[in-house]
Design an enzyme around this catalytic site. Structure first.
Site, mmCIF file in Angstrom:
data_model
loop_
_atom_site.group_PDB
_atom_site.id
_atom_site.type_symbol
_atom_site.label_atom_id
_atom_site.label_comp_id
_atom_site.label_asym_id
_atom_site.label_seq_id
_atom_site.Cartn_x
_atom_site.Cartn_y
_atom_site.Cartn_z
ATOM 1 N N VAL A 26 -4.623 1.819 -6.527
ATOM 2 C CA VAL A 26 -3.854 3.035 -6.842
ATOM 3 C C VAL A 26 -3.455 3.757 -5.564
ATOM 4 O O VAL A 26 -4.307 4.167 -4.784
ATOM 5 C CB VAL A 26 -4.658 4.007 -7.727
ATOM 6 C CG1 VAL A 26 -3.817 5.233 -8.086
ATOM 7 C CG2 VAL A 26 -5.146 3.319 -8.988
ATOM 8 N N GLY A 47 13.864 -4.608 1.302
ATOM 9 C CA GLY A 47 12.512 -5.079 0.980
ATOM 10 C C GLY A 47 11.667 -4.043 0.261
ATOM 11 O O GLY A 47 10.471 -4.224 0.076
ATOM 12 N N LYS A 60 -1.522 1.686 -12.806
ATOM 13 C CA LYS A 60 -2.312 2.576 -11.943
ATOM 14 C C LYS A 60 -2.914 3.714 -12.759
ATOM 15 O O LYS A 60 -4.072 4.100 -12.568
ATOM 16 C CB LYS A 60 -1.437 3.132 -10.812
ATOM 17 C CG LYS A 60 -1.045 2.053 -9.805
ATOM 18 C CD LYS A 60 0.047 2.542 -8.881
ATOM 19 C CE LYS A 60 0.376 1.483 -7.830
ATOM 20 N NZ LYS A 60 1.615 1.786 -7.114
#
Lengths: 327, 166
Positions: A144, A199, A217
């Site tokens: 997370v 990216g 998460k």
């Protein structure tokens, strides 16, 4: 001097980032903490490199050590080590192969540190129960918020508090796309292509832009620090694909920006785009930064922010987890 | 209910206290009060601008009690819809019957769509709308947003809510 023998399973961006960090910090950790951290094995689809005395990390990074024809499971089952770092690619449907890797290591009494969200979002209770039964540590700060401390922050520094809610921005890709769309008035598809060429977004962006990553998460946080017992598929999820430049402009005219927010509290766990007042700390997060606001019963609101992605950032969280097991 | 009023007091001691007493007696709350001692109406009275929060059923009683004390209410404007929330809708807003979307809120009796800005980029593309809803209270606002959310879901519209409160 305590010796810690580590294997890394999954030698991609994060696994290699950790090898770099071990190389860079080895002497410091020896001097300051009396820990002799040694990388004794690495495995991924190409095979395995093993050396009980410690691999030469520069050679290992270039796969120049002797490559053995054994697979990851064999290394986990038969290898001589104290702690496994699991950094294989995450799978949100099955949690595999990481789920099996983590179980196999824990059953053998090995500590596990992972950045792999899939198995924890799907099988949190099963894995933490197994770790408790085996008397091992299972640590997963890196799942997370990358380098942003949140799980250990709550468990250690906010011990004794009841956590009432957590909300925040947990996906850098979405935040980058929404920031660019807002600031440049550009359509979603254009900014997505830009993010892909930089990216920041994957070729298949659905994992990020459909809110799946944020939901995973959030599930881990809900289980680990909110005391909830929830599975990933019970999260209500809406991503950012449908956000238009017009919607962002309308919001801005009224003093708001739109951010993808994950929010968990008792009775509610949700990922959705939300309107954030322009002067709110969440609105100030540009680019790929992550931020979380924790509401605790004694401490009140606490906000943390940090870099949510990147090899060294994730490795930082993993490295801290490793040290915390032995300190 | 929040009410803004202008009342007139006679220029004799104790009048202001006499005006405020009944508000408290009836369970009301004074939000603001502007009292300019040096201003006079042509009738020689002192005008006071006052905003109070009072259960609607007690308003007539308040005016009656003031009347007994010789206090006159010159203007009365209620701020019935005091809660305001801004939302965004994205989707085929017009072609899914915009009127019925708005009616879903307006027909509640406790909330209204007071502002709507629509942006339509092209026929096949999804439109975006900024909507301001006003409601009589916080609970009523939550209920109105729930109703609009259900309506949006039914019509395949994406609704974006504010971070706080919902």
């Amino acid at each position: 001097m305590e010796q810690v023998k580590i294997i890394i399973v999954g030698f991609g961006t994060v696994g290699r980032g950790l090898a770099e960090v071990i190389k860079r910090k080895k002497d410091h950790v020896k001097e300051e903490l009396g820990l002799d951290i040694r990388l004794v094995g690495v495995a991924d689809l190409r095979g395995a490199m093993v050396d009980a005395d410690g691999l030469d990390i520069d050679d290992a990074l270039e796969w120049k050590c002797e490559i053995r024809d054994i697979d990851s499971l064999q290394l986990i089952r038969e290898g001589e080590y104290d702690l496994m770092v699991e950094t294989t690619p995450s799978n949100v449907e099955t949690g595999e192969p990481a789920f099996t890797h983590i179980k196999e290591a824990l059953m053998r009494g090995k500590h596990v540190v992972t950045s792999n969200k899939g198995p924890l979002a799907l099988y949190y209770r099963e894995l933490t129960d197994l770790a408790a039964r085996s008397g091992c540590s299972l640590k997963f700060e890196a799942t997370v918020g990358g380098a942003m401390p949140i799980i250990n922050l709550i468990r250690n520094n906010l011990a004794g508090n009841r956590i009432l809610s957590i909300k925040g921005i947990f996906n850098g890709t979405c935040n980058y796309i929404l920031t660019r769309m807002t600031e440049e008035g550009l359509p979603y598809s254009y900014v997505l292509s830009e993010a892909q060429s930089l990216g920041i977004a994957e070729a298949d962006p659905s994992y990020d832009v459909d809110g799946i990553d944020t939901a995973e998460k959030l599930t881990i946080l809900a289980n680990a620090v909110l005391g909830m017992d929830v599975a990933y598929n019970s999260v209500a999820v809406e991503g950012i694909r449908r956000i238009t430049p017009d919607a962002l402009r309308l919001a801005l005219d009224k003093g708001y920006v739109i951010k993808l927010i994950g929010e968990a509290r008792e009775g509610k766990i949700e990922v959705a785009p939300r309107l954030i007042p322009k002067d709110h700390p969440f609105a100030l997060m540009r680019g790929t930064l992550n931020i979380a606001e924790i509401e605790a019963d004694l401490a009140g609101p606490i906000t943390v922010m940090g870099r949510g992605a990147g090899a060294i950032e994730a490795a930082s969280a993993i490295f801290s987890d490793i040290i915390s097991i032995y300190r | 209910m929040r009410i803004a009023m202008e009342i007139e007091l006679k220029d004799i001691p104790g009048q202001l206290l006499g005006a405020l007493g009944p508000i408290a007696d009836l369970g009301g709350n004074i939000i603001s009060i502007a009292h300019q001692r040096d201003r006079r109406t042509p009738r020689g009275t002192i005008p006071i601008k006052i905003t109070i929060e009072l259960p609607e059923k007690h308003l007539d009683e308040l005016i009656a009690r003031w009347h007994e004390r010789g206090i006159t209410v010159m203007q009365k404007g209620e701020e019935r819809l005091k809660e305001s929330v801004f939302l965004i809708l994205i989707g085929h807003i017009v072609h899914t019957d915009l009127k019925s979307t708005i009616d879903a809120v307006d027909s509640t009796g406790f909330a209204e769509v007071v502002d709507l800005t629509l942006m339509m980029p092209g026929i096949d593309e999804e439109s975006s709308a900024g909507i301001t809803i006003k409601a009589t209270g916080k609970k009523e606002m939550e209920r109105a947003i729930e109703i609009l959310e259900q309506e949006a879901k039914k019509k395949g519209l994406l609704m974006i809510k504010p971070l706080e409160g919902f």
